[in-house]
Every structure is written in structure tokens, then in C-alpha cells.
Motif scaffolding. Structure first.
Motif, PDB file in Angstrom:
ATOM      1  N   MET A 198      -5.350  -4.536   0.619  1.00 54.75           N
ATOM      2  CA  MET A 198      -5.133  -3.086   0.537  1.00 54.75           C
ATOM      3  C   MET A 198      -6.459  -2.355   0.703  1.00 54.75           C
ATOM      4  N   PHE A 199      -7.498  -2.882   0.050  1.00 55.60           N
ATOM      5  CA  PHE A 199      -8.835  -2.288   0.161  1.00 55.60           C
ATOM      6  C   PHE A 199      -9.272  -2.240   1.625  1.00 55.60           C
ATOM      7  N   HIS A 200      -9.118  -3.335   2.344  1.00 58.25           N
ATOM      8  CA  HIS A 200      -9.570  -3.381   3.734  1.00 58.25           C
ATOM      9  C   HIS A 200      -8.669  -2.552   4.653  1.00 58.25           C
ATOM     10  N   LEU A 205       0.828  -1.209   0.000  1.00 58.46           N
ATOM     11  CA  LEU A 205       0.000   0.000   0.000  1.00 58.46           C
ATOM     12  C   LEU A 205       0.862   1.258   0.000  1.00 58.46           C
ATOM     13  N   LYS A 206       1.950   1.245   0.737  1.00 60.87           N
ATOM     14  CA  LYS A 206       2.842   2.408   0.770  1.00 60.87           C
ATOM     15  C   LYS A 206       3.410   2.716  -0.615  1.00 60.87           C
ATOM     16  N   LYS A 207       3.581   1.674  -1.431  1.00 62.89           N
ATOM     17  CA  LYS A 207       4.217   1.849  -2.743  1.00 62.89           C
ATOM     18  C   LYS A 207       3.231   2.279  -3.830  1.00 62.89           C
ATOM     19  N   VAL A 208       1.933   2.095  -3.586  1.00 63.09           N
ATOM     20  CA  VAL A 208       0.953   2.419  -4.638  1.00 63.09           C
ATOM     21  C   VAL A 208       0.248   3.751  -4.388  1.00 63.09           C
ATOM     22  N   LEU A 209       0.575   4.432  -3.292  1.00 59.22           N
ATOM     23  CA  LEU A 209      -0.066   5.709  -2.990  1.00 59.22           C
ATOM     24  C   LEU A 209       0.404   6.789  -3.949  1.00 59.22           C
ATOM     25  N   VAL A 210      -0.548   7.563  -4.468  1.00 62.91           N
ATOM     26  CA  VAL A 210      -0.197   8.723  -5.293  1.00 62.91           C
ATOM     27  C   VAL A 210       0.224   9.880  -4.399  1.00 62.91           C
ATOM     28  N   PHE A 211      -0.501  10.050  -3.283  1.00 63.01           N
ATOM     29  CA  PHE A 211      -0.182  11.060  -2.277  1.00 63.01           C
ATOM     30  C   PHE A 211      -0.220  10.384  -0.916  1.00 63.01           C
ATOM     31  N   PRO A 212       0.441  10.944   0.101  1.00 56.75           N
ATOM     32  CA  PRO A 212       0.331  10.373   1.447  1.00 56.75           C
ATOM     33  C   PRO A 212      -1.125  10.310   1.908  1.00 56.75           C
ATOM     34  N   MET A 213      -1.473   9.287   2.655  1.00 55.14           N
ATOM     35  CA  MET A 213      -2.848   9.127   3.133  1.00 55.14           C
ATOM     36  C   MET A 213      -3.186  10.199   4.159  1.00 55.14           C
ATOM     37  N   THR A 214      -4.438  10.642   4.137  1.00 51.59           N
ATOM     38  CA  THR A 214      -4.970  11.519   5.176  1.00 51.59           C
ATOM     39  C   THR A 214      -6.211  10.852   5.759  1.00 51.59           C
TER      40      THR A 214
END
Length: 468
Positions: free
Chosen positions: A275-277, A244-253
């Protein structure tokens, strides 16, 4: 029999350490009374400090109060530290629109957490047993298609200042009843446990006897299955977190998560599902009851479909947007008000995002810096460029684009550039005094008519974050 099996189970899984402080959840029923008796019998060997905690959920009137007094008297007789609590389950049900079991569990664990912190305890010990594990596993099989739900009741997990542990998962209900008889324990019985109104009671009364006819030691098999599934799920979840860390376009909020579809598709389905869950667990304070296997399937279908712009509603206002090569999870937001303001020359304006559009006049030929965030316009004899309007798009907006021999809808330019649907209505445009779209800022520049040789230029400059 019970002592030997539980002793072995504790040693096998290293559930406790010596000189620990134990909070023991005690209801007065057979399971928790047998547990308290067992732990008290092992107290000297392990050098434990034991605190029994009983909770009145305000659901059973005088019977509940009598349960508390029963446990209090038992602890007084056996020199066990005792703590009682009252939690108002009916009130929480009304306020949060919860079911009885959900509200009771939330308040019960909140009180346990309070006592764990008060005593700086190492363990919260609960009396769930092997038959509870069977019921839980089969209940979840009928309700969920998520493999992680089949881990069952965890044997040990972090909680408050230490861990929740359940040493009685090694044994079944019959062993507990026999232990109570052998040790002179006369527990309190809750009549509601015999009612079919609760799903667990239905499974307990109607399904469990049939299963045990086929395998009297089913609790052993189910516990081993739970532990195996749990170990596999823990490993896969750890891999999903890394992915999940590698597929993020932007950091999660806390309000939005944005994924690259092309990167997500490089991972196996097993990790895509997880990743969805993981995202849902991150965004939701509590996973809503309305979430189902279908929502997971929607996500996977979007990842692997060719549709460009799709929005799917998830429970509690969460939306799942697909926009070309990205997937966006975001909560409902109020539509931004339409923005339109005049930009004088020279002068500047501030966009709702806080970014700036600046207009200056210069005598220098500055065409060499005419980048995507800058538009250079020759100053003509007319008043055409005396001032501009910066606004969001309107239906029917068109732009004259070089090489087309005509105009093109701004909407179609957004589509061609694969701009996500939710970004288009807040994208700033620069409009001249005749109403022509000169610039979709940072994206596309309109065709500027040929001018005679001029000595002055207007420079429009966007200063801010990347718009896309």
C-alpha cells in the motif's frame, strides 16, 4: 540451439500473434542484430511486418553515427523498413539533473513510443537476454529491499499501442555470439561496454563470470525465478490495490492521500508495505532516487507506534503525517496566511475555504436546533454580541468550557479532540468583542454566562463541509 530455445520460449509465453507489426530496437550490437536476423527469418511463418528502429543518443560522436549507418545498410540489403532517430541525452541530463543511463532510457523509450503510434504497432521487441537478467537481478539485490524490485526485466508488459516483449531472455550471451558467427553477422561493438564506470558493466565483468562458474545455465534459473517472483508480486499488488481502496479516509488526489491507521493494521505486513509503494507510485511522477527502504520502515513504524502527531519528510517535498488514527501523505504547501475578519450581526462572512459563517437575529426560542454547526446566544443589554471576529487561532487562546470551573487552552482542546496538527492552524474560531473564544466552529462551544429572560437570540451558523 538459439532458434529452438527462442521458438519454445515464444510459444510457452505466447509472446506474439500472427500478422502483427513489430518495432525492433536495433543498436548495431550483437544482441539486437541477432534479434533482427532471427525475427526476419520468422517473418513469413508469422506474417509479420517488421520495422527496425535505431537511435543516436548523441553520446559517442562519429561512432554513434556509424552505428546508425551500419543498421541502415543492413536493413536496405535485407529489405527491412528502417527508421532512425536522434535524441539529445546530454541536454536532458543538464535540464533534469539525471544520470546518463536514466536520461538515455527516458528519451529512447519516448522515441520508441512515437514509432509505435506512427505504425500502430503491436510489439516493441528488444534484445535483452538471460545474462542481462542475471545482472539486473543482482544489481537490484544490492540496491533495494523492496521485493517487487526483484521481478527483474519483464518478459512482456504493456507499452504504447501494444506490448514490449523480450524473447531473448531465454538465452545467454554465448548463444548470441555463436548465432552471429553461424549466420555471418558482424555486429558493431560499443567500447563503453568494457568500461567499469557503469554499475552494470562492473557486474558484467567481475560478478557474472564467477556466478557462471558455479552454474553455466544460471540464466535459466534466474529467468524462472524472475517469472515466479513476478507472478507472486502481481497477485499481492492486486490484493494491495483492493485493500488500499478500503482504508482511504477520503478519495485520493494527486496531492494528498489519507489513510485510516486502524483499517491499515487489519491487513498483513505484506499488503501494508505494498500500500505504501502504491501511494508513492500514485503521488510521484517519477519515483525519486532518494527513496529508500528506511522510508518504508518509517511508515510501518508509524502505523504501529503509539505516537499521536509525527511528521516525516520524504524526498521531493512529500511529507508523511501521522495524526492520531490517520496517516496523511501530502506535498509541501505554503503556510496559509493568518485569517481574521469581522462578522456583523446580522451578516455573513466567507472563510478562505469558501465556507460561510452566518449571523442572524430571531425572536423565536430556537434552542432545539442548537447543533454542532450552530451556536445560539441570548441578546443581552450590553454591546457584547453586536459583532464578532472570526479568525484562526493565536498562541495562548483559551476558552471557558462548561463544567471545568475555569478556562482551557484551545491547543489542549484540539489535542483532546484528536485534531490533526496540520488542521489546527486553519480552524475557524468565533471571538466576542471582549476577546473571549465563544466557539471552535463545529467542535467545541464556550460557556455562555446565565442571562435574564430575553426575547431575542443571535444564531451563528456554519455552512460548509465537515471540518473533520
Amino acid at each position: 540451439m538459439l532458434n529452438q530455445k527462442v521458438d519454445h520460449f515464444i510459444k510457452q509465453h505466447q509472446l506474439f500473434h500472427k500478422s502483427a507489426t513489430l518495432i525492433v530496437g536495433v543498436s548495431g550490437g550483437p544482441d539486437s542484430m541477432a534479434l533482427l536476423h532471427y525475427l526476419q527469418a520468422k517473418k513469413k511463418v508469422w506474417d509479420w511486418t517488421i520495422i527496425a528502429v535505431a537511435i543516436n543518443h548523441c553520446l559517442r560522436g562519429e561512432d554513434a553515427s556509424a552505428d546508425i549507418e551500419f543498421v541502415r545498410n543492413y536493413c536496405l540489403k535485407h529489405n527491412i523498413t528502417f527508421e532512425a532517430g536522434i535524441v539529445d541525452v546530454p541536454k536532458l541530463k543538464r535540464e533534469e539533473h539525471l544520470g546518463t543511463q536514466d536520461a538515455a532510457r527516458r528519451l529512447r523509450y519516448s522515441f520508441f513510443e512515437e514509432k509505435m503510434k506512427q505504425y500502430d504497432a503491436d510489439y516493441l521487441v528488444l534484445g535483452h537476454h538471460g545474462d542481462d537478467q542475471i545482472e539486473t537481478m543482482f544489481m537490484r539485490m544490492t540496491r533495494s529491499a523492496n521485493p517487487s524490485a526483484l521481478k527483474g526485466i519483464p518478459l512482456k508488459r504493456p507499452f504504447a499501442t501494444g506490448y514490449i516483449v523480450r524473447p531473448f531472455l531465454a538465452i545467454n550471451k554465448e548463444m548470441i555470439k555463436m548465432y552471429c558467427l553461424e549466420n555471418g553477422i558482424t555486429p558493431r561493438l560499443d567500447p563503453s561496454n568494457e568500461e567499469d564506470v557503469y554499475t552494470r558493466n562492473y557486474f558484467r565483468k567481475h560478478l557474472l563470470p564467477l556466478l557462471k562458474e558455479q552454474n553455466p545455465s544460471l540464466h535459466h534459473s534466474i529467468q524462472r525465478l524472475s517469472e515466479s517472483i513476478g507472478a507472486d508480486q502481481d497477485y499481492l499488488e492486486e490484493q494491495a490495490k483492493k485493500a488500499l481502496k478500503k482504508v482511504l479516509v477520503f478519495p485520493m488526489t494527486q496531492s494528498a492521500v489519507n489513510l485510516s491507521i486502524n483499517l491499515v493494521k487489519t491487513y498483513p505486513f505484506a499488503l501494508q508495505r505494498r500500500m505504501f509503494h502504491l501511494i508513492l507510485n500514485y503521488l510521484y511522477h517519477t519515483i525519486p532516487s532518494g527513496l529508500s527502504y528506511e522510508h518504508e520502515q518509517y511508515f510501518l513504524n508509524l502505523i504501529h507506534s503509539n505516537r499521536a502527531n509525527v511528521t516525516i519528510d520524504l524526498p521531493n517535498g512529500l511529507k508523511l503525517h501521522k495524526a492520531y488514527e490517520t496517516i496523511l501523505f501530502t506535498f509541501n504547501q505554503e503556510d496559509a496566511p493568518f485569517f481574521s475578519t469581522s462578522l456583523p450581526v446580522p451578516g455573513q462572512i466567507t472563510l478562505p475555504s469558501g465556507d460561510i459563517v452566518l449571523a442572524t437575529v430571531t425572536d423565536d426560542n430556537i434552542s432545539t436546533i442548537n447543533g454542532k454547526n450552530t451556536l445560539i446566544l441570548p441578546v443581552s443589554d450590553s454591546e457584547k454580541y453586536a459583532s464578532f471576529v472570526v479568525r484562526y487561532r493565536k498562541p495562548g487562546d483559551r476558552m471557558h468550557v462548561k463544567g471545568l470551573g475555569g478556562s482551557k487552552k484551545v491547543k489542549d482542546i484540539f489535542i483532546d479532540k484528536k485534531i490533526p496538527l496540520q488542521k489546527r492552524d486553519q480552524w475557524p474560531l468565533v471571538i466576542d468583542q471582549e476577546g473571549h473564544v465563544l466557539w471552535i466552529i463545529g467542535l467545541t462551544k464556550g460557556m455562555i454566562p446565565n442571562q435574564k429572560q430575553v426575547n431575542q437570540y443571535i444564531q451563528l451558523e456554519y455552512r460548509g463541509a465537515e471540518l473533520y
